[in-house]
Design a protein around this motif. Structure first.
Motif, PDB file in Angstrom:
ATOM      1  N   GLU A  45       3.505  23.487  23.274  1.00  0.00           N
ATOM      2  CA  GLU A  45       4.091  22.410  22.599  1.00  0.00           C
ATOM      3  C   GLU A  45       3.986  21.247  22.923  1.00  0.00           C
ATOM      4  O   GLU A  45       3.898  20.076  22.183  1.00  0.00           O
ATOM      5  N   ARG A  46       4.012  21.014  24.233  1.00  0.00           N
ATOM      6  CA  ARG A  46       3.732  19.652  24.982  1.00  0.00           C
ATOM      7  C   ARG A  46       2.467  19.229  24.752  1.00  0.00           C
ATOM      8  O   ARG A  46       2.639  17.951  24.239  1.00  0.00           O
ATOM      9  N   VAL A  47       1.594  20.101  24.936  1.00  0.00           N
ATOM     10  CA  VAL A  47       0.323  19.731  24.643  1.00  0.00           C
ATOM     11  C   VAL A  47       0.133  19.222  23.363  1.00  0.00           C
ATOM     12  O   VAL A  47      -0.748  18.090  23.097  1.00  0.00           O
ATOM     13  N   GLU A  48       0.572  20.034  22.418  1.00  0.00           N
ATOM     14  CA  GLU A  48       0.377  19.528  21.064  1.00  0.00           C
ATOM     15  C   GLU A  48       1.023  18.079  20.591  1.00  0.00           C
ATOM     16  O   GLU A  48       0.702  17.297  19.877  1.00  0.00           O
ATOM     17  N   PHE A  52      -2.935  16.903  21.298  1.00  0.00           N
ATOM     18  CA  PHE A  52      -4.245  17.366  21.539  1.00  0.00           C
ATOM     19  C   PHE A  52      -4.129  19.103  21.225  1.00  0.00           C
ATOM     20  O   PHE A  52      -2.785  19.484  20.750  1.00  0.00           O
ATOM     21  N   GLN A  53      -5.297  19.527  20.864  1.00  0.00           N
ATOM     22  CA  GLN A  53      -5.182  21.050  20.730  1.00  0.00           C
ATOM     23  C   GLN A  53      -5.186  21.915  22.092  1.00  0.00           C
ATOM     24  O   GLN A  53      -5.568  21.355  22.850  1.00  0.00           O
ATOM     25  N   ALA A  54      -4.141  22.985  22.109  1.00  0.00           N
ATOM     26  CA  ALA A  54      -4.244  23.907  23.196  1.00  0.00           C
ATOM     27  C   ALA A  54      -4.789  25.226  22.778  1.00  0.00           C
ATOM     28  O   ALA A  54      -4.355  25.771  21.807  1.00  0.00           O
ATOM     29  N   HIS A  55      -5.595  25.668  23.707  1.00  0.00           N
ATOM     30  CA  HIS A  55      -6.237  27.005  23.417  1.00  0.00           C
ATOM     31  C   HIS A  55      -5.640  27.888  24.705  1.00  0.00           C
ATOM     32  O   HIS A  55      -6.018  27.539  25.900  1.00  0.00           O
ATOM     33  N   LEU A  56      -5.053  28.805  24.337  1.00  0.00           N
ATOM     34  CA  LEU A  56      -4.459  29.898  25.213  1.00  0.00           C
ATOM     35  C   LEU A  56      -5.491  31.015  25.842  1.00  0.00           C
ATOM     36  O   LEU A  56      -6.128  31.346  24.773  1.00  0.00           O
ATOM     37  N   SER A  57      -5.663  31.175  26.765  1.00  0.00           N
ATOM     38  CA  SER A  57      -6.478  32.359  27.323  1.00  0.00           C
ATOM     39  C   SER A  57      -5.532  33.435  28.236  1.00  0.00           C
ATOM     40  O   SER A  57      -5.286  32.572  29.554  1.00  0.00           O
ATOM     41  N   ILE A  68      -8.020  20.203  24.423  1.00  0.00           N
ATOM     42  CA  ILE A  68      -9.104  19.848  23.274  1.00  0.00           C
ATOM     43  C   ILE A  68      -8.670  18.408  22.976  1.00  0.00           C
ATOM     44  O   ILE A  68      -7.787  18.224  22.473  1.00  0.00           O
ATOM     45  N   GLY A  69      -9.482  17.311  23.034  1.00  0.00           N
ATOM     46  CA  GLY A  69      -9.121  16.313  22.383  1.00  0.00           C
ATOM     47  C   GLY A  69      -9.849  15.086  23.307  1.00  0.00           C
ATOM     48  O   GLY A  69     -10.831  15.297  24.046  1.00  0.00           O
TER      49      GLY A  69
END
Ligand code: PEP
Ligand code: MN
Length: 371
Positions: A45-48, A52-57, A68-69
């Motif tokens: 949530e914080r990244v967004e 920015f976009q957040a990709h979780l792995s 990402i951004g």
């Protein structure tokens, strides 16, 4: 470039899907082992919320978030304050314009006709301080005959003691300019005060920002607003990243003409004035396209060590050598004990020319003089 930079993070097992998003990947967050679900949700949530976009792995042992951004809109260090974040790994260096990623070819800086970088060597020589016109004329003639292509001398001297000689000021600038013109040598002089940048730029061809001012950000911004080439000396306690970040100040103001200078850092041994960090030269070459020269005069403070260190700097890949030369060191207004005599300088220049030849480089000819 970006792809390579990311892959160099060898110790981190990058999940396969990252390869498809590398082009915009800005920062990788490694979350703490045992991070809670609530914390993971909060990180995303914080990244967004930051745009920015957040990709979780999720890996077996660790969870990773790719951000990402546009990296120019993000201060990576601040992300380590988010609960659950263990490590923040920026994908690109913080010095964007100074980096090799931004400009893979070596930059060649033109100092009023003298090229520096990309195989062209700058040989900067002259006394520490600008002194009387007759002496300056004499020294310029001698270093020019030895093969120097830029004439130096400080009119504004940043001295540790307020009681030491502070330089001749504008009168010194005038002397340096006139002597440079007479010998057809472009000139280098230090600017210590943002209020004097315009004045100094009127008189000389290259603005030196000295070690003591490497992180004077107001000064860097002012010299960045000119188009005059800048000789940026490494601060005595500055890291290579600090040096490149200072260069970034100048570049980001629109002045691309920066030459770096390794002049020694503080060491623990009083046998030499500073510690000559020769490894900084090839290290900078792996990170930046900017030329870097060496200054064995301030690095060692010892005329007997200057020749060996000048040769070492050139052999390590430096784009030039900066040396203080005085015809009567005992009468010098500053830094006399470290000055080379003109004859010693001429002898060293012979050796430097031979080494340059071996390395496939050449000392830039003076403007109007055949190579
Ligand atoms: C100089 O070039 O005379 C000088 C003061 O250099 P530094 O800033 O490297 O000490
Ligand atoms: Mn000096």
């Amino acid at each position: 470039m970006l792809h390579e930079a990311t892959m160099r993070l060898g110790q981190i097992p990058l999940p396969a899907f990252f390869s498809s998003i590398l082009l915009a990947l800005t920062v990788i967050l490694i979350l703490k082992s045992g991070v809670s679900e609530d914390q993971v949700t909060h990180v995303l949530e914080r990244v967004e919320a930051l745009g920015f976009q957040a990709h979780l792995s999720r890996g077996t042992y660790r969870t990773i978030v790719g951000i990402i951004g546009d990296e120019s809109q993000l201060t990576p260090e601040s992300l380590s304050a988010i609960p659950g974040v263990s490590k923040v790994i920026p994908v690109l260096p913080p010095y964007k314009l100074a980096s090799l990623e931004a400009h893979p070819e070596p930059s060649v800086i033109d100092v009023s006709g003298v090229k520096v970088g990309g195989g062209h060597l700058a040989m900067i020589a002259g006394p520490c301080s600008v002194e009387d016109p007759e002496r300056m004329d004499r020294i310029a003639g001698l270093v020019r005959a030895a093969g120097a292509n830029l004439f130096r001398g400080g009119a504004f001297k940043p001295r540790t003691s307020p009681y030491a000689f502070q330089g001749l000021g504008e009168e010194g600038l005038r002397i340096l300019r006139d002597v440079g013109r007479k010998h057809q040598m472009p000139t280098v002089t230090e600017v210590t005060d943002p209020r004097n940048v315009e004045l100094v730029a009127e008189y000389c061809d290259m603005l030196q920002v000295g070690a003591r001012n490497m992180q004077n950000f107001v000064l860097l911004t002012e010299v960045g607003r000119t188009q005059r080439p800048v000789l940026l000396k490494r601060g005595m306690s500055a890291t290579i990243t600090d040096l490149l970040m200072s260069a970034e100040y100048v570049l980001s103001q629109g002045n691309p003409n920066v030459v770096l200078c390794e002049r020694g850092v503080k060491g623990f041994d009083s046998a030499t004035r500073n510690l000559f960090d020769v490894a900084a030269v090839p290290a900078v070459k792996t990170l930046s396209h900017l030329p870097i020269i060496v200054d064995p005069s301030h690095a060692t403070g010892r005329p007997d060590l200057i020749p060996a260190c000048a040769m070492a700097g050139l052999a390590a890949g430096a784009d030039g050598v900066h040396i203080e030369v005085h015809d009567c060191p005992e009468e010098a207004k500053s830094d006399g004990p470290q000055a080379l005599l003109p004859g010693q300088y001429a002898e060293l220049m012979h050796q430097l020319r031979d080494l340059a030849h071996l390395l496939g480089k050449s000392i830039s000819p003076l403007p109007g003089v055949a190579a």
